[in-house]
Design a protein around this motif. Structure first.
Motif, short mmCIF file in Angstrom:
data_model
loop_
_atom_site.label_atom_id
_atom_site.label_comp_id
_atom_site.label_asym_id
_atom_site.label_seq_id
_atom_site.Cartn_x
_atom_site.Cartn_y
_atom_site.Cartn_z
N LEU A 60 0.84 -1.20 0.00
CA LEU A 60 0.00 0.00 0.00
C LEU A 60 0.88 1.26 0.00
CD1 LEU A 60 -2.82 -1.04 2.50
CD2 LEU A 60 -3.13 -0.42 0.09
N THR A 61 1.98 1.21 0.74
CA THR A 61 2.92 2.33 0.71
C THR A 61 3.42 2.58 -0.71
OG1 THR A 61 3.65 2.03 3.00
CG2 THR A 61 5.19 3.13 1.52
N GLU A 62 3.78 1.50 -1.41
CA GLU A 62 4.26 1.64 -2.79
C GLU A 62 3.18 2.25 -3.68
OE1 GLU A 62 7.29 1.13 -4.13
OE2 GLU A 62 7.93 0.91 -2.05
N LEU A 63 1.94 1.86 -3.49
CA LEU A 63 0.85 2.45 -4.27
C LEU A 63 0.75 3.95 -4.03
CD1 LEU A 63 -2.09 -0.13 -4.05
CD2 LEU A 63 -0.68 0.41 -6.04
N CYS A 64 0.88 4.36 -2.78
CA CYS A 64 0.80 5.78 -2.45
C CYS A 64 1.96 6.56 -3.07
CB CYS A 64 0.80 5.98 -0.94
SG CYS A 64 -0.67 5.35 -0.11
N ILE A 65 3.13 5.94 -3.13
CA ILE A 65 4.30 6.60 -3.71
C ILE A 65 4.16 6.73 -5.22
CG2 ILE A 65 6.79 6.34 -4.13
CD1 ILE A 65 6.95 4.94 -1.40
N GLU A 66 3.65 5.68 -5.85
CA GLU A 66 3.57 5.64 -7.31
C GLU A 66 2.37 6.39 -7.87
OE1 GLU A 66 3.55 1.49 -8.13
OE2 GLU A 66 5.63 1.19 -7.50
N ASN A 67 1.34 6.58 -7.05
CA ASN A 67 0.10 7.19 -7.54
C ASN A 67 -0.25 8.39 -6.66
OD1 ASN A 67 -2.53 7.83 -8.38
ND2 ASN A 67 -2.99 5.69 -8.86
N ASP A 68 -0.09 9.59 -7.21
CA ASP A 68 -0.35 10.80 -6.43
C ASP A 68 -1.80 10.93 -6.00
OD1 ASP A 68 2.29 11.51 -6.74
OD2 ASP A 68 1.94 12.83 -8.46
N SER A 69 -2.69 10.23 -6.66
CA SER A 69 -4.12 10.35 -6.32
C SER A 69 -4.49 9.52 -5.10
CB SER A 69 -4.98 9.93 -7.52
OG SER A 69 -4.81 8.56 -7.81
N ILE A 70 -3.59 8.63 -4.68
CA ILE A 70 -3.86 7.80 -3.51
C ILE A 70 -3.13 8.41 -2.32
CG2 ILE A 70 -3.68 5.51 -2.47
CD1 ILE A 70 -3.62 4.34 -5.27
N MET A 71 -3.90 8.90 -1.37
CA MET A 71 -3.32 9.49 -0.17
C MET A 71 -3.32 8.46 0.95
SD MET A 71 -2.59 12.41 -1.31
CE MET A 71 -2.10 13.23 0.21
N PRO A 72 -2.23 8.37 1.71
CA PRO A 72 -2.21 7.37 2.79
C PRO A 72 -3.34 7.54 3.79
CG PRO A 72 -0.33 8.89 2.93
CD PRO A 72 -0.97 9.10 1.60
N GLU A 73 -3.76 8.81 4.01
CA GLU A 73 -4.84 9.06 4.96
C GLU A 73 -6.17 8.51 4.46
OE1 GLU A 73 -2.81 11.24 3.58
OE2 GLU A 73 -2.35 12.94 4.87
N ASP A 74 -6.26 8.24 3.15
CA ASP A 74 -7.50 7.73 2.58
C ASP A 74 -7.65 6.23 2.75
OD1 ASP A 74 -8.10 10.29 1.75
OD2 ASP A 74 -7.25 10.01 -0.25
N ILE A 75 -6.57 5.55 3.11
CA ILE A 75 -6.65 4.11 3.38
C ILE A 75 -7.40 3.92 4.69
CG2 ILE A 75 -5.37 1.98 3.67
CD1 ILE A 75 -4.93 3.28 0.95
N GLU A 76 -8.40 3.06 4.67
CA GLU A 76 -9.21 2.86 5.87
C GLU A 76 -8.45 2.09 6.95
OE1 GLU A 76 -13.08 1.31 5.31
OE2 GLU A 76 -13.61 2.71 3.70
N MET A 77 -8.60 2.54 8.18
CA MET A 77 -7.98 1.85 9.31
C MET A 77 -8.73 0.56 9.58
SD MET A 77 -7.10 3.37 13.09
CE MET A 77 -8.83 3.72 13.47
#
Length: 202
Positions: free
Chosen positions: A22-39
Motif C-alpha cells: 500500500l505504501t508503494e501504491l501511495c508513492i507511485e500514484n499521487d491520487s492515492i493518499m495514505p490518509e485515505d486508506i481505511e484503518m
C-alpha cells in the motif's frame, strides 16, 4: 490492487508486506493518499505504522513531521522497539536534524548491535561530518555482520569515498544497487554531494 490490499489488511492487519505494498501504491500514484486508506477494525496500531512509514517515504517536511508525531505516540506502546527508534531517526534525518538523528542511530546500535537496517543513512551522516574513525568502525562491524547486505555495501562505499578511494567506493555502491538488493538506499545522495573531481560539496 488498492481494493484487494485494503481488504487484505482488514482481514489480517498483521500482514506487514500488504501494508508495504500500500505504501508503494501511495508513492507511485499521487491520487492515492495514505490518509485515505481505511484503518482496520482491529490492530489500529498497524495502521499507524503504515502511516509513519509512508510519510517518511514520501519525504515532504510536513509528512515527516506527521510521521515523527505518530512514532513518538507508538513509542509509548513499544518503548523497546528498535524498529520504532529507527523510523524516528529516519524522520529526523529527512527533517535535516542530523545531530539528533545521529544520537538516535547511536542509541539504536547500542540497543541492537547486529542491526543493519537504516545504518546506510547513519553512514551518510558520518560521511558528511568526515568522521573517518567512526565510519571505519561502522564499516568493519557491518562487514563482520553481513558483508553482502546492500546497507553494508553503501556503508563501505561511503568509507572508501571519504578516504578518496573513489574506484572502490563506486564498486561498492554498484553492488548495493544490484537487482537483488531491493532496499532503498541513499548512495545517490552521497554521490550527489561530490563534484566531478570527487570533492565534497557543502
Amino acid at each position: 490492487a488498492l481494493s484487494v490490499l485494503s481488504e487484505s489488511v482488514e482481514l489480517f492487519p498483521w500482514n506487514w508486506s500488504a501494508w508495504l505494498d500500500l505504501t508503494e501504491l501511495c508513492i507511485e500514484n499521487d491520487s492515492i493518499m495514505p490518509e485515505d486508506i481505511e484503518m482496520p477494525s482491529v490492530a489500529p496500531w498497524m495502521y499507524q505504522f503504515f502511516l509513519a512509514r509512508t510519510f517518511i517515504e514520501l519525504g515532504a517536511q510536513h509528512q515527516c513531521e506527521d510521521a515523527h508525531q505518530i512514532l513518538n505516540f507508538l513509542r509509548y506502546s513499544f518503548p523497546n522497539s528498535s524498529y520504532v527508534l529507527g523510523e524516528i531517526a529516519l524522520a529526523d534525518y529527512n527533517l535535516r536534524k542530523f545531530e539528533v538523528a545521529q544520537a538516535e542511530f547511536e542509541e539504536l546500535r547500542r540497543q541492537d548491535p547486529y542491526r543493519l537496517e537504516n545504518l546506510d543513512i547513519y553512514s551518510n551522516i558520518l560521511y558528511v561530518q568526515e568522521s573517518k574513525a567512526a565510519l571505519s568502525h561502522l564499516a568493519h562491524v557491518a562487514m563482520k555482520n553481513d558483508k553482502y547486505r546492500p546497507e553494508t555495501c553503501c556503508i563501505v562505499g561511503n568509507y572508501y569515498s571519504l578516504k578518496a578511494q573513489h574506484a572502490k567506493a563506486v564498486l561498492y555502491f554498484q553492488r548495493a544497487l544490484k537487482p537483488h538488493n531491493t532496499t532503498t538506499l541513499a548512495q545517490p545522495e552521497v554521490l550527489g554531494c561530490m563534484d566531478a573531481n570527487g570533492s565534497r560539496v557543502r
